[in-house]
Scaffold this active site. Structure first.
Site, PDB file in Angstrom:
ATOM      1  CG  HIS A 168      -5.195  -6.241  -0.221  1.00 54.69           C
ATOM      2  ND1 HIS A 168      -6.387  -6.367   0.451  1.00 54.69           N
ATOM      3  CD2 HIS A 168      -5.254  -7.084  -1.278  1.00 54.69           C
ATOM      4  CE1 HIS A 168      -7.155  -7.245  -0.190  1.00 54.69           C
ATOM      5  NE2 HIS A 168      -6.484  -7.696  -1.239  1.00 54.69           N
ATOM      6  CE  LYS A 181      -3.812  -2.190   2.508  1.00 50.31           C
ATOM      7  NZ  LYS A 181      -4.592  -2.118   3.759  1.00 50.31           N
ATOM      8  CE1 TYR A 199      -9.419  -2.348   0.129  1.00 48.87           C
ATOM      9  CE2 TYR A 199      -8.989  -0.319  -1.071  1.00 48.87           C
ATOM     10  CZ  TYR A 199      -8.557  -1.337  -0.253  1.00 48.87           C
ATOM     11  OH  TYR A 199      -7.257  -1.362   0.203  1.00 48.87           O
ATOM     12  CG  ASN A 221      -3.260  -2.658   7.108  1.00 53.60           C
ATOM     13  OD1 ASN A 221      -3.066  -2.309   5.946  1.00 53.60           O
ATOM     14  ND2 ASN A 221      -4.330  -3.334   7.471  1.00 53.60           N
ATOM     15  CD  GLU A 250      -8.422  -9.187  -3.526  1.00 50.37           C
ATOM     16  OE1 GLU A 250      -9.166  -8.739  -2.645  1.00 50.37           O
ATOM     17  OE2 GLU A 250      -7.337  -9.755  -3.268  1.00 50.37           O
TER      18      GLU A 250
END
Length: 150
Positions: A115, A9, A49, A112, A126
């Protein structure tokens, strides 16, 4: 062999952790079969998402993932999804075990670092969102017999 998608990310890219993240996954024995740096468009982020569309945090997820470049990869190996998620650690870095990517480098849920697909169906979906079939390369590594039992 199973395949899974990862996204380093924006926070991972900005903090210079691309190599560290990928190295940890490769050291587990996973094989990189697709890898690219990109700027995710709003449209692609909303598709990615989409399962969270009705949740209050949807807009912030889309805003964040489109805020800076990311590195998207496809990993392959036995139980690739499970192995990747174990290496990544719990979604909330506070709950992630030391030695995991999030446990070692993360502080908050919103930053975080990575993904990782959470199941076979989401991995397939995905991967198809981010890669065309011809962008994924199947190959043998000389080390594979030392990593994977036949």
């Amino acid at each position: 062999m199973e395949r899974t998608l990862i996204i380093v990310k924006p926070d991972g890219v900005q903090r210079g952790l691309i190599g560290e993240v990928i190295a940890r996954l490769e050291r587990r024995g996973l094989k990189v079969v697709g890898l690219k740096m990109m700027q995710i468009s709003r449209e692609l982020a909303e598709q990615h998402y989409g399962v969270h569309r009705e949740r209050p945090f949807f807009a912030s997820l889309v805003e964040y993932i489109t805020s800076a470049p990311v590195v998207v990869g496809v990993l392959e190996g036995p139980k690739a999804i499970e192995v990747t998620r174990a290496t990544v650690g719990a979604t909330n870095p506070v709950d992630a075990a030391p030695g995991t990517i999030r446990g070692d480098f993360g502080l908050t849920i919103g930053r975080n670092l990575i993904h990782a697909s959470d199941g076979a169906e989401s991995a397939e979906h995905e991967i198809n969102l981010f890669f065309r079939p011809e962008e994924l390369i199947s190959y043998e590594r000389a080390v594979d017999p030392w990593i994977v039992e036949e």
